[in-house]
Design an enzyme around this catalytic site. Structure first.
Site, PDB file in Angstrom:
ATOM      1  N   LYS B  30       4.168  -3.531  -8.377  1.00  0.00           N
ATOM      2  CA  LYS B  30       2.959  -4.167  -8.892  1.00  0.00           C
ATOM      3  C   LYS B  30       3.090  -5.665  -8.655  1.00  0.00           C
ATOM      4  O   LYS B  30       4.173  -6.235  -8.767  1.00  0.00           O
ATOM      5  CB  LYS B  30       2.851  -3.864 -10.388  1.00  0.00           C
ATOM      6  N   SER B 107      -3.742  -1.264 -16.041  1.00  0.00           N
ATOM      7  CA  SER B 107      -3.849  -2.271 -15.018  1.00  0.00           C
ATOM      8  C   SER B 107      -3.012  -1.989 -13.764  1.00  0.00           C
ATOM      9  O   SER B 107      -3.254  -2.611 -12.726  1.00  0.00           O
ATOM     10  CB  SER B 107      -3.423  -3.618 -15.604  1.00  0.00           C
ATOM     11  N   SER B 131      -0.857   0.580 -19.436  1.00  0.00           N
ATOM     12  CA  SER B 131      -1.155   0.181 -18.058  1.00  0.00           C
ATOM     13  C   SER B 131      -0.401   0.952 -16.971  1.00  0.00           C
ATOM     14  O   SER B 131      -0.729   0.824 -15.798  1.00  0.00           O
ATOM     15  CB  SER B 131      -0.887  -1.312 -17.872  1.00  0.00           C
TER      16      SER B 131
END
Lengths: 520, 447
Positions: B30, B107, B131
Site C-alpha cells: 500500500k 482504504s 481498511s
C-alpha cells in the site's frame, strides 16, 4: 507555556508542605505600599548527547545549520519517536536536586501549533502528567524557599532566522527535538533580586548535577517570568508573562520595568490586562506580544505513539545514590575543611565555569581539582596555591581555569617540594609558571633538578658566596648600607635572588647581607 | 494494471536480498508504506512527489526473506475512506466484477484489488478501522489484521496510530500466515511494538492443535438490521456449516459496541488532525511554489491545496474534537475503549497478555464471528450518490470492523464466494495463531 499565576488561586492543595505558601509582602522603597509576586518558568536544555526522541546528536551554536537531524526530527512520515533514557535520567537528577516527588507514572502529550520551525506541527511535552512535582529551591540570600510546582520533559523547536534585507526566513533543525526540562516555580518570589537569585541558584544546581549547562546567553536556559502587583493583604493582581529574556540582568530590569508599569496603570484606576509581553532591552520597557484572548488553542492530546513513562523505585533510588554533590553541600564541606568563605566562594565561582559533560558526566572543575590536590595535604595551603598562585598566573596569561595545563598531581608535587623545604616558595612559583608556559607534563621534581632549583646542602655556603659577589658588584649600595641606609638592602636582596635563580631564601639573604656588611 | 491503478510500478532494479522462506514470491505494498527510492504518495497530492529516505521495517523484513516488491498500491488518501474513491490518483476498480464499475472497498482498495487480479501473490495494507478487512471482503480475498503491536509501524505513514496496524491480503489464509510469520517480530524502532517478553508469554500459553473444535461467539450487537436479506441468509448458512463441522456456537454480548462508532471517529480524526499537521510542503511534499507574504500563509495554502476534501473534513473534525471548547472527547473516547477491552476479556477464554499474568479459564470463546461488511461492493455511482446524500454513509460498514481495531484484537476476513463478501473472525489480543488456525479450518467450509 503553563500559566503560573493560576496557582495564585486560593489553596489548591489540601495540605501545605511548605511554610511560605503565602510569603508576607516585604515593603520595598522602590514601590512603597505595593507587593510584587513573581513566578518563573525555566526551559533548560538537557545536556544529553542525543536528542529526546531521536538518534541525532544534539548541537551547540558552532554547527552548520541543518547538519544535526535525522528524518524523525524533520517529521518525515513513517518515523516514530524513541525515548532517550539519558534524558529521563538527567530529568530525574534535576527533580531529586530540587527535592521533587518523581512520579511513578508520567505521560507524553502533544501540544499543537503551526510554525515553520516546529516540523511535526506539535511539540511533545508532559501536559497531563509531568515527570516530577512539588519540589523546592533554597535561595542563596536570605532563608526563602521557592516551591517548584513541576518539572516536565519536552522537545525543543528548530530555529527560524529572518533576513529582513532579502525578506527570507530560513529554518535550522539542529535544535529541533533536543530535550528540554520545563521547570515551573510557584509564584513565591517577591522582588527582581529574588528572581535573579532564583535563576542563578537554579543554574548552579543544574550544572552541578550535569543536567544542563544552563547558559542563558546561548539559549540553553530560557526564562519566562510571570509578574503581578498587589496591595498588601489584597488578593494577587493580574499577572503578565514576560518572554524571551536572555540574561539574568535583563530579566531583573524587565521585572522592575513591568512592576512600575503595572503600578502606574493601577494607580490611574485602570486594570492590568492579562497578556504576554516582550522586553525591549534598548528602551528598557516591556511591550505587548499578545493578549489572553489571542492565546492559541494548543489542542492537547496524549501522544498515541508513546506509552506512559513508568519509573520504578529501584531505578529512582539508583539515580539518587549516584547523585553528585549539590552546591550547598559543597560549600559546607569546603568550609568544614577550613577554607575561608571567600576562598570557598572563589573556588565555587570558578567551578561554575566548568564544561558540563554529556549524559551526566560531570567534567572536572575547580572544586574537583582542589579536592584532588588537597587529598593528604593542608587544605588552606592548597587553596592558597590555587587561588593566589595558579589563578593569578592564569589571569596574567589571559587564560581561564578550563585552559589550565598544570595537573592536580603537578601542583601537589610543587606544594610538597616547597613544604618539604626542597625548594623555596619562589622556586615553586617559577616551576608553576614554567609548566604553564611550556605545557609541560614533566614531574616538578625532575624540572626542579633540571632547572637547578633544588636547595642543596652547599646552598648555605653558596649563599655567602652570592652575597659576597653582589657586595663586590655594588660598592656604592654596600657603602650606603654601612652608613645606615638600610632601605637599600632590598635592592641588593633582589640582585642576590636573581643571581641564585630563586634558589636562595630571601630572608636568609637579607640576614647574610646585613651580617656581612655590619661585620666589615 | 491501469484499471487497478497501481500508483507506482517498482522496477526490478530493487534488489530483494537473499533467499528465504518465501523465495520468488512477489508483493505489492500500500502506498502509505515507505519504500526507499520509489514514490510513497499516500494517495495524496500532498505527497505526490515524495520519496522516502528509508524503507519501512515490513518492507525490509520481506525483502530479507527473499520477496520482491513489485509495486505500490492505490488507497484512499492517507487511509481515509472505505471505497478507494478518495485518492488523488483516481478510483481503483473491483476486479471481482468484469463489466461493472464497483468499488474495491478501502482504504487498502488497491492492495485488495491487486491480489484479486493476481498481480502479486500477496499485498500489504494498513487497517485503522477495517481498511484491510473491508476491501478483502469486497474483492473476495483474505484480509488479515494482526494484533496491534505485532507488526512494526516504522515506515507506515500514520493516519491514527493508536489504531493503525499493518495487514496482509492474500488469496488464502495459509499464505497470509506465512507472511505474518516473517513480519511478526519486535522492532525497537516502534515504541508500540509488542515486547519480546509478552510475545514469549503468549506463545507459552497458546495451545494449538490442527483438529481443534472451536467455541465461536456470535456478538448480538452484530446482528444488524442493515444486513440485506440475501446477506442474512448467507450468514445463517455459514452458521449451520460451523455447527455441522462440530464447532460450538455461543451467543454473546459486547454492549459497548453500540456506542463505538462515535468513539472511533473521535479518536481517529483527532489523531489524524495531529499526525497530518506535519504536511506543510516546506521540507518535502506539495508546495505551490508561490512566494507568500508570511511563512504561515505558505503553510496554510500548501495544506489547503495539497489535501483532498475527505482528508480536510477529518482534519477539521479532529481539530474540533481537540479544541478546548469541545470538552475532553478524546479522553472520554479512550475510556469507552477501556470498557470495550474489559468486555472482550470477559468473553474470550484466552487471557489478555497486556493486562494480566496468565490465567487459565475453562469457559469462554476461542474466536468471535460476524459478517465483515453489511453488503457486497456497491457500484462507484451508488457509492458516490449515497455519500453525496450523507457523507456519514461511508462510515456505516465500520461498525463491524472497528471493535477489533479499538481493542487491538487480531481479526481476519475470509471470503464467502457465494455472497461476494467476507466473514470476519476475531480472537483475543495477542492470540493471532489461534485466529489463523481457526481461519484455515473455517476457510475450507466456505468454498
Amino acid at each position: 507555556m503553563r500559566h503560573i499565576g493560576r496557582c495564585l488561586l486560593p489553596v489548591r492543595r489540601s495540605f501545605s508542605q511548605y511554610t511560605n505558601a503565602a510569603r508576607a509582602v516585604k515593603e520595598d522603597p522602590r514601590w512603597p505600599g505595593w507587593g510584587v509576586v513573581i513566578g518563573i518558568e525555566v526551559h533548560a536544555q538537557i545536556k544529553s548527547r542525543r536528542k529526546l526522541f531521536s538518534s541525532a546528536n544534539t548541537s551547540d551554536l558552532t554547527e552548520h545549520p541543518n547538519t544535526r537531524f535525522v528524518p524523525y526530527d524533520a517529521a518525515f512520515p513513517g518515523t516514530l519517536p524513541n525515548l532517550n533514557p539519558r534524558c529521563v535520567e538527567l530529568g530525574i537528577r534535576t527533580a531529586l536536586a530540587l527535592e521533587c516527588q518523581v512520579q511513578p507514572r508520567s505521560t507524553f502529550d502533544r501540544k499543537h501549533y503551526f510554525y515553520p520551525d516546529l516540523p511535526s506541527g506539535y511539540q511533545i511535552t508532559q501536559h497531563y502528567a509531568p515527570l516530577a512535582t512539588d519540589g523546592s529551591l533554597q535561595l542563596s540570600q536570605g532563608d526563602a524557599k521557592v516551591r517548584i510546582k513541576q518539572i516536565q520533559l519536552e522537545q525543543d523547536t528548530g530555529k527560524t532566522m529572518f533576513d529582513p534585507r532579502r525578506r527570507v526566513s530560513s529554518i535550522d533543525l539542529n535544535r529541533a527535538g533536543t530535550g528540554l526540562m520545563e521547570i515551573v516555580s510557584e509564584p513565591d518570589l517577591r522582588s527582581p533580586e529574588e528572581a535573579g537569585d532564583y535563576v542563578r541558584t537554579l543554574q548552579a544546581l543544574l550544572r552541578s548535577v550535569g543536567s544542563s549547562d544552563g547558559n542563558m546567553e546561548q539559549g540553553s536556559f530560557r526564562c519566562d517570568v510571570n509578574v503581578s502587583v498587589n496591595r498588601p493583604d489584597a488578593p494577587a493582581g493580574t499577572r503578565c508573562e514576560i518572554k524571551n529574556l536572555n540574561s539574568v540582568k535583563f530579566m531583573m530590569v524587565a521585572i522592575t520595568c513591568e512592576v512600575f508599569r503595572q503600578i502606574e496603570l493601577l494607580e490611574k484606576g485602570l486594570s492590568v490586562p492579562q497578556e504576554t509581553r516582550g522586553f525591549d532591552e534598548a528602551k528598557a520597557e516591556t511591550f505587548s506580544l499578545r493578549s489572553k484572548e489571542d492565546a492559541p488553542d494548543y489542542r492537547y492530546m496524549p501522544d498515541p505513539n508513546l506509552p506512559p513513562l513508568l519509573l520504578d523505585q529501584t531505578y529512582i533510588r539508583d539515580i539518587r545514590k549516584s547523585m553528585p554533590e549539590l552546591p550547598p553541600e559543597t560549600r559546607s564541606r569546603l568550609l568544614a575543611q577550613g577554607l575561608s568563605e571567600r576562598d570557598a566562594d572563589v573556588l565555587m565561582a570558578i567551578d561554575m565555569g566548568r564544561e558540563v559533560g554529556y549524559d551526566g558526566s560531570l567534567g572536572h572543575g575547580a572544586v574537583a581539582y582542589f579536592d584532588t590536590v588537597a587529598r593528604g595535604r593542608d587544605s588552606k595551603i592548597v587553596v592558597n596555591w590555587i587561588t593566589h598562585e595558579l589563578l593569578g598566573q592564569l589571569t596574567s596569561r589571559k587564560e581561564t581555569f578550563k585552559e589550565n595545563k598544570l595537573s592536580a598531581e603537578q601542583l601537589g608535587e610543587i606544594i610538597d617540594l616547597v613544604q618539604g623545604k626542597k625548594i623555596t616558595g619562589t622556586s615553586g612559583r617559577s616551576l608553576l609558571r614554567h609548566v604553564l608556559a611550556h605545557n609541560s607534563s614533566e614531574s616538578p621534581t625532575k624540572l626542579a633538578e633540571q632547572m637547578s632549583l633544588l636547595v642543596s646542602e652547599s646552598d648555605s655556603t653558596s649563599l655567602r658566596t652570592w652575597c659576597k659577589q653582589i657586595i663586590a658588584e655594588m660598592p656604592e649600595e654596600s657603602q650606603a648600607i654601612r652608613n645606615g641606609h638600610l632601605n637599600v638592602v632590598n635592592k641588593m636582596v633582589g640582585r642576590v635572588m636573581k643571581l641564585s635563580k630563586g634558589r636562595a631564601d630571601a630572608k636568609a639573604v637579607r640576614t647574610t647581607l646585613e651580617t656581612l656588611l655590619a661585620t666589615k | 494494471m491501469e484499471k487497478y491503478r497501481l500508483i507506482t510500478k517498482v522496477e526490478s532494479s530493487r534488489s530483494s536480498g537473499k533467499s528465504g522462506v518465501l523465495e520468488d514470491t512477489s508483493f505489492i505494498a500500500k502506498d502509505n508504506i515507505t519504500t526507499k527510492g520509489t514514490f510513497t504518495t499516500s494517495g495524496s497530492l500532498m505527497l505526490s512527489n515524495y520519496k522516502s529516505p528509508f524503507d519501512a521495517t515490513v518492507v525490509d523484513l520481506l525483502e530479507e526473506a527473499g520477496l520482491k516488491l513489485i509495486g505500490k498500491a492505490n488507497l484512499d488518501e492517507f487511509g481515509m475512506g472505505s471505497s478507494n474513491t478518495n485518492s488523488y490518483y483516481g478510483s481503483t476498480l473491483n476486479p471481482l466484477y468484469e463489466n461493472e464499475e464497483r468499488v474495491p472497498g478501502g482504504s487498502s482498495g488497491g492492495s485488495a484489488a491487486a491480489v484479486a487480479a493476481s498481480l502479486a501473490s500477496f499485498s500489504l495494507g494498513t487497517d485503522t478501522g477495517g481498511s484491510v478487512r473491508l476491501p478483502a471482503s469486497y474483492c473476495g480475498v483474505v484480509g488479515f489484521k494482526p494484533s496491534y503491536g505485532r507488526i512494526s509501524r516504522w515506515g507506515v505513514i500514520a493516519y491514527a496510530q493508536s489504531l493503525d496496524t499493518v495487514g496482509i491480503l492474500s488469496k488464502d489464509v495459509a499464505l497470509a500466515e506465512r507472511v505474518f510469520n516473517v513480519l511478526d517480530r519486535y522492532d525497537e524502532k516502534d515504541p508500540t511494538s509488542l515486547p519480546e517478553s509478552i510475545r514469549g508469554q503468549v506463545e507459552k500459553h497458546q495451545h494449538l492443535s490442527s483438529e481443534s473444535k472451536f467455541v465461536i461467539g456470535i456478538p448480538q450487537e452484530f446482528i444488524l438490521e442493515d444486513l440485506t436479506a440475501q446477506a442474512r441468509s448467507q450468514w445463517l448458512q455459514v452458521l449451520v456449516k460451523l455447527l455441522k463441522a462440530g464447532h460450538e456456537l455461543k451467543p454473546i454480548s459486547i454492549p459497548s459496541i453500540k456506542k463505538l462508532l462515535s468513539s472511533y471517529y473521535t479518536l481517529a480524526t483527532a489523531e489524524a488532525a495531529s499526525n497530518l499537521s506535519r504536511f506543510d510542503g516546506t521540507r518535502y511534499g506539495f508546495n505551490d511554489e508561490e512566494v507568500k507574504e508570511t511563512a504561515y500563509k505558505t503553510l496554510t495554502e500548501n495544506r489547503s491545496k495539497g489535501f483532498g476534501p475527505e482528508v480536510q473534513r477529518r482534519i477539521l473534525l479532529g481539530n474540533y474534537t481537540l479544541s478546548s471548547e469541545s470538552g475532553n472527547h478524546y479522553l472520554k473516547a479512550n475510556e469507552l475503549r477501556q470498557r470495550l477491552v474489559g468486555e472482550f476479556n470477559e468473553t474470550f477464554r484466552f487471557y489478555n497478555p497486556l493486562l494480566s499474568e496468565y490465567v487459565s479459564k475453562s469457559n469462554g470463546c476461542d474466536i468471535l464471528i460476524s459478517p465483515t461488511s453489511i453488503d457486497p461492493a456497491p457500484t462507484i455511482d451508488e457509492y458516490k450518490s449515497k455519500s453525496k446524500e450523507n457523507f456519514l454513509a461511508g462510515y456505516i460498514n465500520d461498525i463491524l470492523t472497528i471493535p477489533a481495531s479499538l481493542a487491538g484484537l487480531p481479526a481476519i476476513s475470509i471470503p464467502l464466494p457465494a455472497a461476494k463478501q467476507g466473514i470476519q473472525l476475531m480472537a483475543q489480543y495477542g492470540d493471532d495463531k489461534t485466529l489463523l488456525q481457526a481461519a484455515k479450518s473455517i476457510e475450507k467450509l466456505l468454498i
